[in-house]
Design a protein around this motif. Structure first.
Motif: not given
Length: 282
Positions: A182-203
């Protein structure tokens, strides 16, 4: 204040709805016009205008106009969108609370129960199989992630929260099918969160994102729980957004608890409460 009026519109009487639409159409003019002019423009009686103000929780027309004038100002940069530099403590109290209540009411009216249903089903399924649930956030959203971990931990869920970008990426690399992030972000533009979300989804992990509609993160997850509010993330301190995210976590935790079932949870929660009693003064 305007968001609160919009959210309350369906519950108002027809005559009061006309007054509400007059406010929403030109709030600055409403704050400056006399009651007779307002009544004529809304095609209602003068007592109806006053009654509308009281229906919205204000003492009368004068009190309503005072608060309205403050709510349509530009706010104080980096502090709060509704607060003026010369506001008294009483004004700050009303504005901050009204702003939050309006955001909550708007979320209640706009939230997708279908998305919440999908998210709670995914989290409950992860719990049932004993797989991992992880919460990611950065800055203020990192605190929300920690709160989420605490909420789910109390339910006996194998959950953990990370607010460090490196830890998020490393942990996401270890996730797999059956896990949930579960990824929480106000802006939805934080690079670290985007990277982690992409990796989790690809796995193969299920990615649930709590963020603003139209943001890059909103499109990166399997399930998007929209957290939309009028607070600009690049101009004001996160207040409404943080409270809105916490509320969404509460909704998710409650929905998942109901899916786990009282027969399994009640004994666990009862024992936890009993074990905590000696930590408090009688």
């Amino acid at each position: 204040m305007l968001d609160r009026i919009k959210a309350s519109l369906p519950s108002l009487a027809p005559a009061e709805q006309r007054v509400a639409r007059l406010v929403l159409g030109d709030p600055r003019a409403f704050a400056n016009l006399p009651v007779s002019e307002l009544a004529d423009r809304a095609h209602v009686s003068k007592p109806t205008v006053v009654r509308f103000c009281r229906s919205m929780g204000y003492d009368g027309l004068s009190d309503f106009k005072l608060k309205l004038a403050g709510s349509v100002s530009e706010g104080v940069p980096f502090i709060h969108r509704s607060v003026d530099v010369d506001d008294k403590v009483g004004d700050v109290l009303v504005k901050v609370i009204d702003n939050t209540v309006a955001a909550f009411l708007k979320y209640r009216n706009d939230a997708s129960t279908w998305a919440i249903e999908r998210a709670s089903e995914a989290l409950a399924a992860t719990y049932q199989t004993g797989r991992r649930i992880e919460f990611y956030g950065a800055g203020n959203s990192g605190i929300v992630a920690q709160d989420a971990q605490h909420k789910f931990f109390r339910l006996g869920v194998n959950a953990i929260a990370y607010s460090d970008g490196h830890m998020q990426v490393m942990s996401a690399s270890l996730l797999g099918p059956g896990d949930c992030v579960v990824v929480v972000s106000n802006s939805g533009r934080t690079r670290d969160l985007m990277d982690a979300c992409d990796i989790a989804r690809k796995n193969g992990a299920t990615a649930i994102v709590i963020t603003a509609t139209g943001s890059p993160l909103a499109a990166a997850g399997h399930i998007h729980l929209a957290a939309d509010h009028p607070e600009g993330y690049d101009r004001y301190s996160p207040m409404v957004s943080r409270l809105l995210h916490l509320m969404i976590i509460d909704v998710l935790a409650t929905a998942v608890a109901l899916r786990i079932g009282g027969a399994r949870l009640q004994p666990l929660l009862r024992e936890m409460k009993n074990n905590l009693r000696n930590k408090r003064y009688a």
